[in-house]
Design an enzyme around this catalytic site. Structure first.
Site, PDB file in Angstrom:
ATOM      1  N   LYS A  31       0.839  -1.215   0.000  1.00 49.55           N
ATOM      2  CA  LYS A  31       0.000   0.000   0.000  1.00 49.55           C
ATOM      3  C   LYS A  31       0.872   1.262   0.000  1.00 49.55           C
ATOM      4  O   LYS A  31       0.651   2.180  -0.767  1.00 49.55           O
ATOM      5  CB  LYS A  31      -0.942   0.015   1.224  1.00 49.55           C
ATOM      6  CG  LYS A  31      -1.844  -1.203   1.313  1.00 49.55           C
ATOM      7  CD  LYS A  31      -2.795  -1.125   2.497  1.00 49.55           C
ATOM      8  CE  LYS A  31      -2.115  -1.138   3.842  1.00 49.55           C
ATOM      9  NZ  LYS A  31      -1.399  -2.394   4.160  1.00 49.55           N
ATOM     10  N   ARG A  50      -9.610   0.863   9.258  1.00 46.98           N
ATOM     11  CA  ARG A  50      -9.186  -0.508   9.530  1.00 46.98           C
ATOM     12  C   ARG A  50     -10.231  -1.281  10.320  1.00 46.98           C
ATOM     13  O   ARG A  50     -10.020  -2.454  10.615  1.00 46.98           O
ATOM     14  CB  ARG A  50      -7.926  -0.453  10.377  1.00 46.98           C
ATOM     15  CG  ARG A  50      -6.655  -0.661   9.596  1.00 46.98           C
ATOM     16  CD  ARG A  50      -5.548  -0.432  10.581  1.00 46.98           C
ATOM     17  NE  ARG A  50      -4.427  -1.262  10.348  1.00 46.98           N
ATOM     18  CZ  ARG A  50      -3.332  -0.855   9.722  1.00 46.98           C
ATOM     19  NH1 ARG A  50      -3.264   0.359   9.210  1.00 46.98           N
ATOM     20  NH2 ARG A  50      -2.315  -1.658   9.591  1.00 46.98           N
ATOM     21  N   ARG A 110      11.559  -5.850   4.715  1.00 49.68           N
ATOM     22  CA  ARG A 110      11.406  -4.401   4.470  1.00 49.68           C
ATOM     23  C   ARG A 110      12.466  -3.582   5.206  1.00 49.68           C
ATOM     24  O   ARG A 110      12.775  -3.829   6.357  1.00 49.68           O
ATOM     25  CB  ARG A 110      10.020  -3.945   4.917  1.00 49.68           C
ATOM     26  CG  ARG A 110       9.880  -2.415   4.887  1.00 49.68           C
ATOM     27  CD  ARG A 110       8.473  -1.954   5.009  1.00 49.68           C
ATOM     28  NE  ARG A 110       7.782  -2.491   6.150  1.00 49.68           N
ATOM     29  CZ  ARG A 110       6.470  -2.397   6.340  1.00 49.68           C
ATOM     30  NH1 ARG A 110       5.734  -1.781   5.436  1.00 49.68           N
ATOM     31  NH2 ARG A 110       5.902  -2.913   7.399  1.00 49.68           N
ATOM     32  N   ARG A 150      11.489  -1.799  10.778  1.00 50.05           N
ATOM     33  CA  ARG A 150      10.424  -1.450  11.713  1.00 50.05           C
ATOM     34  C   ARG A 150      10.329  -2.475  12.832  1.00 50.05           C
ATOM     35  O   ARG A 150      10.448  -3.665  12.584  1.00 50.05           O
ATOM     36  CB  ARG A 150       9.084  -1.349  10.966  1.00 50.05           C
ATOM     37  CG  ARG A 150       8.767   0.046  10.502  1.00 50.05           C
ATOM     38  CD  ARG A 150       7.600   0.129   9.579  1.00 50.05           C
ATOM     39  NE  ARG A 150       6.377  -0.538  10.008  1.00 50.05           N
ATOM     40  CZ  ARG A 150       5.238  -0.489   9.345  1.00 50.05           C
ATOM     41  NH1 ARG A 150       5.170   0.225   8.231  1.00 50.05           N
ATOM     42  NH2 ARG A 150       4.175  -1.121   9.761  1.00 50.05           N
ATOM     43  N   ARG A 157      -0.202  -9.098  13.498  1.00 52.70           N
ATOM     44  CA  ARG A 157      -0.823  -8.086  12.620  1.00 52.70           C
ATOM     45  C   ARG A 157      -1.717  -8.735  11.566  1.00 52.70           C
ATOM     46  O   ARG A 157      -2.778  -8.214  11.231  1.00 52.70           O
ATOM     47  CB  ARG A 157       0.263  -7.250  11.936  1.00 52.70           C
ATOM     48  CG  ARG A 157       0.906  -6.255  12.895  1.00 52.70           C
ATOM     49  CD  ARG A 157       2.246  -5.767  12.377  1.00 52.70           C
ATOM     50  NE  ARG A 157       2.145  -5.043  11.134  1.00 52.70           N
ATOM     51  CZ  ARG A 157       3.169  -4.867  10.298  1.00 52.70           C
ATOM     52  NH1 ARG A 157       4.352  -5.372  10.581  1.00 52.70           N
ATOM     53  NH2 ARG A 157       2.996  -4.180   9.185  1.00 52.70           N
TER      54      ARG A 157
HETATM   55  P1  AP5 Z   1       4.842  -1.628   1.817  1.00 50.97           P
HETATM   56  O1  AP5 Z   1       4.494  -0.798   0.641  1.00 50.97           O
HETATM   57  O2  AP5 Z   1       5.582  -0.983   2.947  1.00 50.97           O
HETATM   58  O3  AP5 Z   1       3.533  -2.399   2.347  1.00 50.97           O
HETATM   59  P2  AP5 Z   1       2.265  -1.848   3.147  1.00 50.97           P
HETATM   60  O4  AP5 Z   1       1.056  -2.506   2.577  1.00 50.97           O
HETATM   61  O5  AP5 Z   1       2.271  -0.366   3.192  1.00 50.97           O
HETATM   62  O6  AP5 Z   1       2.583  -2.500   4.553  1.00 50.97           O
HETATM   63  P3  AP5 Z   1       2.528  -1.881   6.020  1.00 50.97           P
HETATM   64  O7  AP5 Z   1       3.204  -2.908   6.904  1.00 50.97           O
HETATM   65  O8  AP5 Z   1       3.080  -0.509   6.096  1.00 50.97           O
HETATM   66  O9  AP5 Z   1       1.028  -1.907   6.301  1.00 50.97           O
HETATM   67  P4  AP5 Z   1       0.350  -1.955   7.632  1.00 50.97           P
HETATM   68  O10 AP5 Z   1      -1.037  -1.679   7.224  1.00 50.97           O
HETATM   69  O11 AP5 Z   1       0.542  -3.153   8.460  1.00 50.97           O
HETATM   70  O12 AP5 Z   1       1.143  -0.874   8.516  1.00 50.97           O
HETATM   71  P5  AP5 Z   1       0.752   0.565   9.027  1.00 50.97           P
HETATM   72  O13 AP5 Z   1       1.986   1.365   8.991  1.00 50.97           O
HETATM   73  O14 AP5 Z   1      -0.464   1.077   8.360  1.00 50.97           O
HETATM   74  O15 AP5 Z   1       5.700  -2.878   1.292  1.00 50.97           O
HETATM   75  C1  AP5 Z   1       6.227  -3.830   2.181  1.00 50.97           C
HETATM   76  C2  AP5 Z   1       7.568  -4.347   1.637  1.00 50.97           C
HETATM   77  O16 AP5 Z   1       7.351  -5.029   0.412  1.00 50.97           O
HETATM   78  C3  AP5 Z   1       8.601  -3.258   1.319  1.00 50.97           C
HETATM   79  O17 AP5 Z   1       9.867  -3.761   1.627  1.00 50.97           O
HETATM   80  C4  AP5 Z   1       8.472  -3.044  -0.182  1.00 50.97           C
HETATM   81  O18 AP5 Z   1       9.699  -2.617  -0.758  1.00 50.97           O
HETATM   82  C5  AP5 Z   1       8.090  -4.446  -0.651  1.00 50.97           C
HETATM   83  N1  AP5 Z   1       7.192  -4.438  -1.809  1.00 50.97           N
HETATM   84  C6  AP5 Z   1       6.089  -3.674  -1.989  1.00 50.97           C
HETATM   85  N2  AP5 Z   1       5.495  -3.971  -3.153  1.00 50.97           N
HETATM   86  C7  AP5 Z   1       6.243  -4.961  -3.711  1.00 50.97           C
HETATM   87  C8  AP5 Z   1       6.136  -5.700  -4.914  1.00 50.97           C
HETATM   88  N3  AP5 Z   1       5.142  -5.498  -5.795  1.00 50.97           N
HETATM   89  N4  AP5 Z   1       7.070  -6.636  -5.173  1.00 50.97           N
HETATM   90  C9  AP5 Z   1       8.076  -6.864  -4.308  1.00 50.97           C
HETATM   91  N5  AP5 Z   1       8.245  -6.189  -3.158  1.00 50.97           N
HETATM   92  C10 AP5 Z   1       7.329  -5.256  -2.857  1.00 50.97           C
HETATM   93  O19 AP5 Z   1       0.328   0.263  10.559  1.00 50.97           O
HETATM   94  C11 AP5 Z   1       1.265  -0.074  11.540  1.00 50.97           C
HETATM   95  C12 AP5 Z   1       0.573  -0.104  12.907  1.00 50.97           C
HETATM   96  O20 AP5 Z   1       0.059   1.213  13.235  1.00 50.97           O
HETATM   97  C13 AP5 Z   1      -0.655  -1.035  13.008  1.00 50.97           C
HETATM   98  O21 AP5 Z   1      -0.283  -2.369  13.297  1.00 50.97           O
HETATM   99  C14 AP5 Z   1      -1.443  -0.357  14.148  1.00 50.97           C
HETATM  100  O22 AP5 Z   1      -0.900  -0.681  15.401  1.00 50.97           O
HETATM  101  C15 AP5 Z   1      -1.221   1.128  13.879  1.00 50.97           C
HETATM  102  N6  AP5 Z   1      -2.251   1.693  12.985  1.00 50.97           N
HETATM  103  C16 AP5 Z   1      -2.037   2.249  11.760  1.00 50.97           C
HETATM  104  N7  AP5 Z   1      -3.197   2.668  11.229  1.00 50.97           N
HETATM  105  C17 AP5 Z   1      -4.160   2.377  12.145  1.00 50.97           C
HETATM  106  C18 AP5 Z   1      -5.577   2.545  12.149  1.00 50.97           C
HETATM  107  N8  AP5 Z   1      -6.240   3.080  11.113  1.00 50.97           N
HETATM  108  N9  AP5 Z   1      -6.252   2.123  13.248  1.00 50.97           N
HETATM  109  C19 AP5 Z   1      -5.620   1.580  14.307  1.00 50.97           C
HETATM  110  N10 AP5 Z   1      -4.273   1.377  14.350  1.00 50.97           N
HETATM  111  C20 AP5 Z   1      -3.560   1.776  13.267  1.00 50.97           C
END
Ligand code: AP5
Length: 221
Positions: free
Chosen positions: A17, A92, A131, A164, A175
């Site tokens: 994402k 979420r 990552r 991270r 997660r």
């Molecule tokens: P990346 O693009 O970073 O993936 P992502 O989908 O953004 O993954 P996240 O882990 O950031 O999502 P998340 O929803 O768990 O975390 P968030 O920060 O929102 O890609 C991942 C890896 O793959 C990278 O190394 C990239 O290079 C590689 N990659 C990407 N595309 C690729 C491809 N096509 N081919 C090969 N490699 C590829 O949330 C973190 C925490 O914050 C949550 O657990 C929660 O505690 C809190 N939080 C955040 N938002 C909320 C909310 N709305 N409500 C409550 N708690 C929340």
């Protein structure tokens, strides 16, 4: 100035994402609103929000809805979201989705699309475990799939890369469980409202970017 676009990116942790959001922002000229990034910055800055949120993030649990909804309401009423936005990692839960709908109704700016990036569990685990993120510019790398030229140094700004805290094996599993239980029901929630567009998120970054642009009709912009 481009046309306005109000978009939600939905998908499991590691779906790509954040990676794809950066391309969409650049193309559509809209801000990237990532609740994960905002929360991690609050933790690093030790703000009251960060002090509360940190305990949930470390365990891979969701931060309580009220905290996240307040945080997002402030962002969306900012001037810089007037021409649209891309929400990454929010909503979420169903209460977050309902809160978002109410907020956007108040300012008469409903969502245009919800893009669901569908990626199987094994792929997300592989992506998250490798990552690496730049401490300065936020650029994303993968140790194996998209490595930087020098390990632990950002190609773009030469700052240090970090892993991270919540990308450890046991937290990744937590997660993914949280995603299945609390977030995946939003797929049907948005499908039933006719807002959902779905892409297969397996493949190279560039190929997926093309699918994203096609799904959002951004190719000609
Ligand atoms: P990346 O693009 O970073 O993936 P992502 O989908 O953004 O993954 P996240 O882990 O950031 O999502 P998340 O929803 O768990 O975390 P968030 O920060 O929102 O890609 C991942 C890896 O793959 C990278 O190394 C990239 O290079 C590689 N990659 C990407 N595309 C690729 C491809 N096509 N081919 C090969 N490699 C590829 O949330 C973190 C925490 O914050 C949550 O657990 C929660 O505690 C809190 N939080 C955040 N938002 C909320 C909310 N709305 N409500 C409550 N708690 C929340």
């Amino acid at each position: 100035m481009g046309e306005s676009l109000r978009l939600v990116l939905l998908g499991p942790p590691g779906a790509g994402k954040g990676t794809q959001a950066k391309f969409v922002c650049e193309r559509a000229k809209i801000p990237h609103v990532s609740t994960g990034d905002i929360l991690r910055k609050s933790v690093a800055d030790q703000t009251p929000l960060g002090q509360e949120a940190g305990q949930y993030i470390t365990k891979g649990e969701l931060v309580p809805d009220t905290l996240v909804l307040n945080m997002i309401a402030q962002r969306l009423s900012d001037k810089y979201c007037t021409n649209g936005f891309i929400l990454d990692g929010f909503p979420r839960t169903t209460p977050q989705a309902e809160g978002l709908r109410e907020n956007l109704e108040k300012i008469d700016r409903p969502l245009d699309h919800v893009l669901y990036v569908n990626v199987p569990r094994e792929t997300t685990i592989q992506r998250l475990a490798g990552r690496r993120t730049c401490t300065k510019c936020g650029a994303l790398y993968h140790r194996v799939l998209s490595p930087p030229v020098h390990p632990s140094v950002c190609d773009r700004c030469k700052a240090e890369l970090f892993q991270r805290d919540d990308d450890r094996e046991e937290t990744i599993a937590a997660r993914l469980k949280v995603y299945e239980r609390q977030t995946s029901p939003l797929i049907e929630y948005y499908r039933s409202q006719g807002l959902l567009r779905e892409i297969d998120g397996v493949g190279g970054v560039e190929a997926i970017r093309n699918c994203v642009f096609q799904a959002l009709e951004l190719e000609g912009r």
